[in-house]
Motif scaffolding. Structure first.
Motif, PDB file in Angstrom:
ATOM      1  N   ARG A  35       3.618   3.700  14.249  1.00  0.00           N
ATOM      2  CA  ARG A  35       4.354   2.437  14.306  1.00  0.00           C
ATOM      3  C   ARG A  35       4.062   1.633  13.061  1.00  0.00           C
ATOM      4  NH1 ARG A  35       3.810   2.053  20.116  1.00  0.00           N
ATOM      5  NH2 ARG A  35       5.405   3.428  20.967  1.00  0.00           N
ATOM      6  N   ASP A  36       3.619   2.349  12.011  1.00  0.00           N
ATOM      7  CA  ASP A  36       3.413   1.745  10.695  1.00  0.00           C
ATOM      8  C   ASP A  36       2.431   0.580  10.707  1.00  0.00           C
ATOM      9  OD1 ASP A  36       5.153   3.547   9.490  1.00  0.00           O
ATOM     10  OD2 ASP A  36       6.861   2.372  10.178  1.00  0.00           O
ATOM     11  N   VAL A  37       1.396   0.712  11.509  1.00  0.00           N
ATOM     12  CA  VAL A  37       0.332  -0.283  11.487  1.00  0.00           C
ATOM     13  C   VAL A  37      -0.804   0.318  10.671  1.00  0.00           C
ATOM     14  CG1 VAL A  37      -1.338  -1.537  12.886  1.00  0.00           C
ATOM     15  CG2 VAL A  37       0.954  -1.085  13.772  1.00  0.00           C
ATOM     16  N   THR A  38      -1.351  -0.429   9.730  1.00  0.00           N
ATOM     17  CA  THR A  38      -2.450   0.141   8.967  1.00  0.00           C
ATOM     18  C   THR A  38      -3.772  -0.545   9.266  1.00  0.00           C
ATOM     19  OG1 THR A  38      -1.782  -1.252   7.148  1.00  0.00           O
ATOM     20  CG2 THR A  38      -1.078   1.047   7.064  1.00  0.00           C
ATOM     21  N   ALA A  39      -3.706  -1.830   9.601  1.00  0.00           N
ATOM     22  CA  ALA A  39      -4.954  -2.563   9.803  1.00  0.00           C
ATOM     23  C   ALA A  39      -5.352  -2.539  11.267  1.00  0.00           C
ATOM     24  CB  ALA A  39      -4.779  -4.011   9.346  1.00  0.00           C
TER      25      ALA A  39
END
Ligand SMILES: Nc1ncnc2c1ncn2[C@@H]1O[C@H](COP(=O)(O)OP(=O)(O)OP(=O)(O)O)[C@@H](O)[C@H]1O
Ligand SMILES: Nc1ncnc2c1ncn2[C@@H]1O[C@H](COP(=O)(O)OP(=O)(O)OP(=O)(O)O)[C@@H](O)[C@H]1O
Ligand code: MOO
Ligand SMILES: [Mg+2]
Ligand SMILES: [Mg+2]
Lengths: 220, 223, 344, 223, 344
Positions: C108-112
């Motif tokens: 879901r394109d979360v990196t942090a």
């Protein structure tokens, strides 16, 4: 040019020598494939790309001829059957010595040498109805069984003697009907000049010498 | 006698067979593992059938099936100008048949052991069913993949009855190392047979050891 | 477009159990889901997530007007953006803890994920495999993994069972913040009355596969943070509720919660931690003694108290006249930082 | 030609091989699945090796190994008065070799998927490790048992290269159905080959379908 | 022959975690085991049960003088007769619920499991497979399976997590009876203060793989059953403790517990449900208001109250003089039927 020859396994060593001689003589290439006679027959019926078939009997070439798949059929060698053993054996003593011992031979149903061996056993006075030999796939396997110590006697082709190097060999000439090995030039090779050339070479004196040296008798 | 063409052909055949068979067996085994369809036991049985026929006999029927007179063989001939039998393609098809059970069954066993709940979890985390298959099911079932691939590869290397029948033992085209060893034994050339067999065994042993050792650190959870 | 999750199910799971219900859950705050063991809570969440459909099942689900299932169209589970914490952790055993946490995030394109790692105290576990994790560790990883995937709604099936009291006290406010500040509504299955008291804006009651009722938020007071003392916040009960809340009559409590000055905090008071006296009870060990008034002796949902203008339900009230004065000894409060447009 | 002795011998060989091999493979695969020993990948590799040798060649080496001149063969001869080769016992030994990988690998895969925690639970409930193996591990790994048994049984029925070499096609003693079919093909007796093959296939299909159908209702938990 | 379970462990589980402790647990009643997530509670129970030994581990365990592990001899897990309820149910998926229940029973020659089936309400589940069981159903089966195997000691790792409050209220007394009447001592890992309040005769505290302390039984009062009202029992607090207990000063409580007339009941009072007032608090919603005396303002284990001669620890006491009178408002009690030779 190139010729593809399908050879019954028992003739393979001889065929390799013939191919070598032919290649040095002509510059043409020989491709050898081998297998059991029955297997090669089935393959030819199914369209195998073979030009010449050197069978171990005369039945399969005849069957192929009947199906119109051959251009020419003729015998190229006569098989020679011998009995190899660990202890010296004579024709007279054979029946007594062999009966009850481990005897390996090719399955007569599958291999012409096996059929010949059965005849030879009767010729030697053995009762093949009650005696149970070890039947294997072909003469090569019969030789292997002997060589590995699993049989005391084996009926094998004389062509194998050089490699087998058995302690004792009993010649069985005259005890079995002729083992005619027919060759055929297949119909699909009618356009192949190299195939025709090898077919001719097979009938030459040079070829006859190699065949005889390999442990076969020559057809008339 | 140069062995290289024979070895190379053998490895190619085994590799291609393994790849194609896995590509087919993976979805098929997956489906078998999950379906509740009535037909499942039938398909499982069919999958095992290639095993019960002697290789030469299986080869014989494949020869008939693929001969230029058959619909399949005729189609191939008209499309490519070559016969299917006695070609490398024919060998591959034959190998696919006789190695089928070794690929499908271990995969199915392994897939059946992957819990649906774990896959569900991946779905809720944004994985499509395809993504979940690659990121969850495959790694969890990797012991099954290993078994399937090893059995298929090794069996393709070792089999020769079918190959001999369908391929016709033509150097550079269909002659593989198993036939070479077979020939050596049949013609009493034991020295060659020993050397080739030993080479094949040592090579296979090394490859397999490395493969198994690499797999070792993972392994399905056991605690 | 209603801001709700509307559903209607008829799912036959066995001869003896059928989930047969329809309803509409507001997508604000936390909706607790409660009911006896085997009543169908897990089945309901799984069905809403689109897992386990079978032939013969009928389902209709609409999320904020968008069809998730039924005649209006089908959305596969992965596209519903649900953060699902299952009753068992179901960790991915072939991945490290960090890979587990990042599994959904990556998709879901979360990196942090640092915030989650810190809140759930996962940092020391990150490089480990999941095999040796303790029960509580595994649950925290499962919770973090769901939160990290940037969900638009949370389905939590007993997410805190197996956590020790201290850990719960840390995680609960974090969850409350996720629901409050990030505005991620949640369906929250729990058997723990503490968790309902802390979090629930309403409770959906389920029994034998059917909806057996709805309950409003349990007793709680809204307070504002007016100071700090050590790790704790000093909260002052607000007068009235909603935007125009004014400070209470000086009633202050020291509450173990991390919150900013001026921030609003909801203080849940578990049923067992609230003593109602007719007279002022005198000095005692309670956290606070608050004046209150009986607003309704027997309303439709039971008696209601008025505490500084906040009307809250209670189980029973002592015998006094209508509008009678009572005193509340509050023994314990469960704080939840509140988003600013709170309506509770 | 009465086929009954041939069929009976074939089934006996397959059954005995499967039973003995499972009896050996079960503890071995179990050990492989649980051990952390360094030697594991080596043993796994060795287990797969019988596959890579062509059957005839494997048969050749078994002939050497079991011949009366070898220690093993000599021992057998002095103990029983018979040679090991060309006896039913010899066939069984040969079959054990070439079917080994098909028994061990699926079992190992299945055992690795049985959680240790479940076994621990059984131990605390009073089960000895042996009891737990039979009451917990075996039923949970039953898909692996099925795969192992089916592959071993079917492969023993279908193999003939090794058998022919080591057994020598002696009616009532070592003649099995695969050799019978092979003979029919080689002698152009295709009608017999078709009948025998079809019979074998139909029989195997029916047996396998029943086996898989019975297994169906169980199956590893997937939800 | 000491009636204890004595142990000494040094188990290296990873670079960061080693279980390194020795101790002796009395084999009477319930010893709660408490500590943060990952502190080693499960590891301890597994080690005591003889699971997971590895090379490098050293262990010595003696149960009632009999060596379970160490130089004195080794007893395999199956011969220790432990009823182990793991943190996860670990049901046997290839068996029905009934087969699961009978697995251990069969191996210990127990044939009657009706009592357990009834107490845990398992009858409707018996013929089912375990696959579709809900979380709480699965836990009850796991608990029943362990109890049915006729254990001589119980190891319970959060056995009630995942059960709803009603179910818990049913199962807790059953467990209490098992421990009390059948005289089966238990090691009981739990994070729930309620469960400790109800059951624990003492608490073993664990932190980072070491024993960090022992705690006595939490606040509770011993009462006798003097009557019944509906499903509930009317209990009267006893004066003094032990065999010579006499009836209290007429302080009676209505308690939801099934108990026989004359039977003794232990009433645990959770910390949050106990309000201490300096003056009589007047009429209020408490279950009971009891007079008490501050026996110790600051003893070695904190303040101690004297309630009808029963001395009980509390967290804090309000400021009064030594021996000062206080009043206890009891908001909730957790009953546990008591065996007759109880010493608590
Ligand atoms: N096999 C293992 N490998 C590595 N670490 C392990 C292993 N087994 C346990 N640990 C670690 O040991 C610690 C203690 O674990 P344990 O399961 O005993 O905790 P616990 O007290 O039961 O916690 P919880 O309340 O969360 O269940 C944990 O940090 C865990 O990660
Ligand atoms: N696949 C299935 N087959 C048979 N019964 C099922 C299946 N799935 C669920 N059930 C039954 O449906 C009922 C509801 O199960 P569910 O898991 O939803 O309960 P729950 O409310 O979550 O309970 P808990 O609080 O114990 O987790 C249970 O009685 C369960 O046994
Ligand atoms: O060439 Mo044969 O098949 O041994 O007679
Ligand atoms: Mg549930
Ligand atoms: Mg634990």
């Amino acid at each position: 040019g190139e010729v593809t020859i399908a050879v019954a396994s028992n003739f393979l060593p001889a065929a390799e020598l013939l191919a070598e001689a032919f290649e040095t003589e002509t510059d043409d290439a020989v491709v050898l494939t081998h297998g059991s006679t029955g297997q090669i027959f089935a393959q030819i019926v199914s369209g195998a790309p073979f030009d010449i078939f050197l069978a171990a009997d005369d039945a399969r070439p005849a069957e192929l001829a009947a199906r119109g798949l051959t251009a020419d059929v003729r015998p190229y060698a006569l098989g020679r059957l011998v009995l190899v053993s660990r202890e010296a054996v004579t024709r007279e003593a054979a029946a007594e010595m062999v009966t009850g011992a481990n005897v390996a031979l090719a399955d007569p149903l599958v291999a012409p040498y096996g059929l010949a061996a059965t005849a030879a056993m009767e010729g030697l006075g053995m009762d093949t109805a009650t005696f149970q030999p070890i039947l294997v796939g072909n003469v090569g396997q019969a030789a292997t069984v002997f060589r590995t110590g699993n049989a005391d006697f084996a009926f094998v082709a004389a062509s194998l003697l050089e490699r087998l190097d058995p302690p004792h060999v009993l010649d069985l000439t005259g005890l079995y009907p002729e083992i005619r090995q027919d060759g055929t030039l297949l119909a699909r090779a009618s356009e192949n000049a190299t195939a025709a050339a090898f077919w001719a070479f097979l009938g030459s004196d040079a070829a006859a010498e190699i065949i005889a040296a390999s442990g076969f008798d020559l057809p008339e | 006698m140069s062995l290289w063409p024979v070895i190379s052909l053998t490895l190619q055949l085994a590799a291609i067979t393994t790849i194609i068979l896995m590509a087919f067996a993976i979805p098929f085994a997956w489906w078998l593992a999950r379906t509740r369809a009535r037909i499942r036991p039938l398909l499982e049985a069919v999958t095992s059938l290639p095993l019960v026929l002697p290789p030469t006999v299986l080869g014989f029927y494949l020869l008939i099936l693929m001969s230029p007179d058959s619909p399949l063989g005729a189609l191939w001939l008209s499309a490519t100008g070559e016969t299917l039998t006695f070609s490398f393609t024919g060998l591959v098809i034959a190998s696919l048949f006789y190695s089928l059970p070794f690929a499908v069954q271990p995969l199915q066993t392994a897939f059946m052991a992957v819990p649906q709940t774990t896959i569900d979890t991946a779905r809720t985390l944004g994985a499509t069913s395809r993504d979940a298959f690659f990121s969850i099911t495959m790694p969890l079932a990797r012991r099954g993949f290993l078994t399937a691939a090893v059995l298929t590869f090794a069996h393709t290397i070792g089999e020769f009855g079918v190959i001999l029948m369908v391929g016709g033992n033509i150097p550079g085209r269909t002659r593989v190392i198993s036939i070479e060893i077979f020939t050596a034994v049949e013609t009493l050339d034991y020295a060659t047979a020993h050397v080739l067999s030993a080479g094949l065994l040592v090579f296979s042993f090394l490859v397999l050891t490395v493969v198994y050792a690499l797999n070792r650190n993972g392994g399905t959870r056991i605690g | 477009m209603a801001d709700t999750l509307a559903f209607r199910f008829h799912l036959e799971r066995s001869a003896s159990f059928t989930l047969d219900m329809g309803g509409e859950v507001p997508l604000r705050g936390v909706t607790a889901v409660s009911g006896p063991s085997g009543s169908g809570k897990t089945t309901l969440l799984r069905a809403l997530a689109g897992l386990d459909a079978r032939t013969g099942d009928t389902a209709e689900v609409r999320f904020r007007g968008q069809s998730w299932d039924g005649p209006g169209g089908y959305t596969p589970p992965e596209a519903r953006r649900i953060g699902f914490v299952f009753q068992e952790p179901y960790l991915f055993t072939h991945m490290s803890v960090e890979q587990n946490l990042r599994y959904g995030a990556k998709r879901r394109d979360v990196t942090a994920i640092d915030g989650i790692v810190e809140a759930l105290d996962l940092a020391p576990l990150l490089p480990r495999g999941v095999d040796g994790l303790s029960g509580g560790e595994a649950r925290r990883v499962a919770l973090g993994r769901a939160l990290a995937a940037n969900p638009q709604v949370l389905f939590l099936d007993e997410p805190l069972s197996g956590l020790d009291a201290d850990r719960k006290a840390e995680v609960l406010p974090y969850l409350a913040r996720a629901v409050g500040e990030a505005q991620v509504p949640a369906l929250y299955v729990t058997h723990a009355t503490d968790e309902i008291a802390t979090l629930a804006d309403r409770t959906l009651l389920i029994d034998k596969g059917r909806i057996s009722g709805w309950r409003a938020a349990p007793f709680h007071l809204i307070a504002g943070v007016v100071g700090h003392e050590g790790e704790d916040a000093i909260c002052e009960i607000l007068t009235g509720s909603g935007e125009d809340a004014a400070a209470g009559a000086g009633a202050r409590l020291r509450v173990p919660v991390r919150a900013r000055m001026g921030e609003r905090v909801r203080l849940g008071v578990p049923r067992d931690a609230l003593l109602i006296s007719v007279a002022h009870p005198g000095p005692n060990s309670a956290l606070a003694v608050l004046p209150a008034r009986i607003a309704e002796q027997s309303g439709p949902a039971g008696p209601v108290l008025d505490v500084f203008g906040q009307r809250q339900p209670v189980a029973t009230v002592p015998e006094t006249g209508e509008g009678g004065r009572v005193w509340l000894s509050v023994l314990r409060v469960l704080p939840r930082p509140e988003r600013d447009d709170s309506d509770s």
